[in-house]
Design an enzyme around this catalytic site. Structure first.
Site, PDB file in Angstrom:
ATOM      1  N   ASP A   1       7.446   8.265  -2.174  1.00  0.00           N
ATOM      2  CA  ASP A   1       7.270   6.832  -2.379  1.00  0.00           C
ATOM      3  C   ASP A   1       5.789   6.491  -2.380  1.00  0.00           C
ATOM      4  OD1 ASP A   1       8.656   4.051  -2.378  1.00  0.00           O
ATOM      5  OD2 ASP A   1       7.036   3.887  -0.893  1.00  0.00           O
TER       6      ASP A   1
ATOM      7  N   TYR B   1      -1.719   1.698  -2.572  1.00  0.00           N
ATOM      8  CA  TYR B   1      -2.061   2.655  -1.525  1.00  0.00           C
ATOM      9  C   TYR B   1      -3.376   3.371  -1.815  1.00  0.00           C
ATOM     10  CZ  TYR B   1       2.891   2.034  -0.290  1.00  0.00           C
ATOM     11  OH  TYR B   1       4.119   1.525   0.034  1.00  0.00           O
TER      12      TYR B   1
ATOM     13  N   LYS C   1       4.615   1.569  -7.514  1.00  0.00           N
ATOM     14  CA  LYS C   1       4.836   0.124  -7.498  1.00  0.00           C
ATOM     15  C   LYS C   1       3.737  -0.625  -8.246  1.00  0.00           C
ATOM     16  CE  LYS C   1       6.749   0.751  -2.878  1.00  0.00           C
ATOM     17  NZ  LYS C   1       6.037   1.986  -2.527  1.00  0.00           N
TER      18      LYS C   1
ATOM     19  N   HIS D   1       6.044  -4.681  -6.364  1.00  0.00           N
ATOM     20  CA  HIS D   1       5.709  -4.450  -4.954  1.00  0.00           C
ATOM     21  C   HIS D   1       5.972  -5.683  -4.076  1.00  0.00           C
ATOM     22  CE1 HIS D   1       2.870  -1.857  -2.274  1.00  0.00           C
ATOM     23  NE2 HIS D   1       3.757  -2.494  -1.542  1.00  0.00           N
TER      24      HIS D   1
END
Length: 309
Positions: A42, A47, A76, A107
Site C-alpha cells: 500500500d 508518502y 493514491k 486519498h
C-alpha cells in the site's frame, strides 16, 4: 487469503503499508516482506517514496523473487491532483516502474490547490488554512478515475477516508463502482456502520492504521494506541499471541483488509503470522466493547482545519 473485489480481482487481505518508510530502509523491507509472504503493498504519492518502492519492486522482479502478476500494488491520488488525475497516475506508475496499478485510490475526499504533478504538499492560504479548491467536484474526480480503468492503467479504483454520505454519493454517480474504501478502523475506532454500509454495497473496506497508529501516531498526533488496552492484552495472553496479532486477526475476521506499517523485520514476520488461529465469537464480541470512537490519524494538525468536524 484474499478478498474478492466487486470486479472479480482478488486483493490479499493483509498488506504492508509504506507510510513513513525511509528511503534507505525501503529496499530491505520490501524484499524481506516478499520473502515472508507479503503480496500486497500500500503506497501513496503523498508518502514521498514511490520511487524507492519502485526500485525495490523492480529488483524483486529482475531477481525472480516474485512476478508482477503475483503482487497487488495500491497507490493514491493526492489532494492537489484532483484536476490532473491522468497525469498524476502516470507519474506514480513511472516512479513505481509499473505498467499498471492493481488499485488506485482517491486519498482524501477534498481537492486542494494544484502545486504541480508529483508535488504532494498541502498548500495553506494566507490564514494558515488548507487551500481548498472549490471548482472540482468529487464526481469530476471520480469520472477521471474511471477513465484510468478504460485506458488499462488501473485494474481497480477506490476511495479513501470517505464517510457514509460521500460513499453513497460515489455509488450514485459512478459507472465503475469503487472497489475499496480505505479508512481508519481499529478496536478503538470500529466504525461498524460505515464498514457494514460499504460491505452491503459491495465495497471492500481496507483498514489503514489497523493497529491504532501505535508509536507513529503517538509521535505525530499525540494519540494513544489500542495496543495498550487491558482487554486486548488479556486476549493476547489467552491465545498466546501479541496484542498486534489479536488486533489484526480481529480486522481479518471482520472481512476487512489490513495494512499494518512497520520498519522492523521482526514485526514484519509477527504481523503476517495471523492465519494459524481464530478468535472465538465471544472474543470478537468482547472486542466490540472497547470501541471509543477514537480517531488517531489527525491531519488537521497540518491543515489548519478539521475536515472531519
Amino acid at each position: 487469503m484474499a478478498i474478492t473485489l466487486n470486479n472479480g480481482f482478488k486483493m490479499p487481505i493483509i498488506g504492508l503499508g509504506v507510510w513513513r518508510m525511509e528511503g534507505k530502509d525501503i529496499r530491505d523491507l520490501i524484499i524481506n516482506s516478499i520473502k515472508i509472504g507479503y503480496r500486497h503493498f500500500d503506497c501513496a504519492a503523498d508518502y514521498g517514496n514511490e520511487a524507492e518502492v519502485g526500485e525495490a519492486l523492480s529488483e524483486a522482479f529482475r531477481s525472480g523473487l516474485v512476478k508482477r502478476e503475483d503482487l497487488f500494488v495500491t497507490t493514491k491520488l493526492w489532494n492537489t491532483d484532483h484536476g490532473h488525475v491522468l497525469e498524476a497516475c502516470k507519474d506514480s506508475l513511472k516512479k513505481l516502474q509499473l505498467d499498471y496499478l492493481d488499485l488506485y485510490l482517491v486519498h482524501f475526499p477534498v481537492a486542494i490547490r494544484h502545486t504541480g504533478i508529483g508535488e504532494t504538499g498541502s498548500p495553506l492560504d494566507e490564514d494558515g488554512v488548507l487551500d481548498i479548491d472549490t471548482t472540482i467536484s468529487l464526481e469530476t474526480t471520480w469520472h477521471a478515475m474511471e477513465d484510468l480503468v478504460s485506458k488499462g492503467l488501473v485494474r481497480s479504483i477506490g476511495i479513501s477516508n470517505y464517510d457514509i454520505f460521500l460513499t453513497r454519493d460515489c455509488l450514485a454517480y459512478s459507472k465503475v463502482k469503487p472497489a475499496v474504501n480505505q479508512i481508519e478502523t481499529h478496536p478503538y475506532f470500529q466504525r461498524d456502520c460505515l464498514v457494514k454500509f460499504c460491505q452491503k454495497h459491495g465495497i471492500c473496506v481496507t483498514a489503514h492504521t489497523p493497529l491504532g497508529g501505535a508509536a507513529a501516531n503517538a509521535e505525530w498526533f499525540g494519540t494513544v494506541s489500542c495496543l495498550d488496552d487491558p482487554i486486548l492484552k488479556g486476549l493476547a495472553e489467552k491465545y498466546k499471541k501479541t496484542v498486534a496479532q489479536i488486533v489484526l486477526r480481529w480486522g481479518i475476521q471482520r472481512n476487512t483488509g489490513v495494512i499494518p506499517k512497520t520498519s522492523k523485520f521482526e514485526r514484519l514476520q509477527e504481523n503476517f503470522q495471523v492465519f494459524d488461529f481464530e478468535l472465538a465469537k465471544e472474543d470478537m464480541d468482547l472486542i466490540r466493547t472497547v470501541d471509543r470512537k477514537y480517531r488517531t490519524n489527525q491531519p488537521a494538525r497540518f491543515w489548519g482545519i478539521d475536515l472531519y468536524a
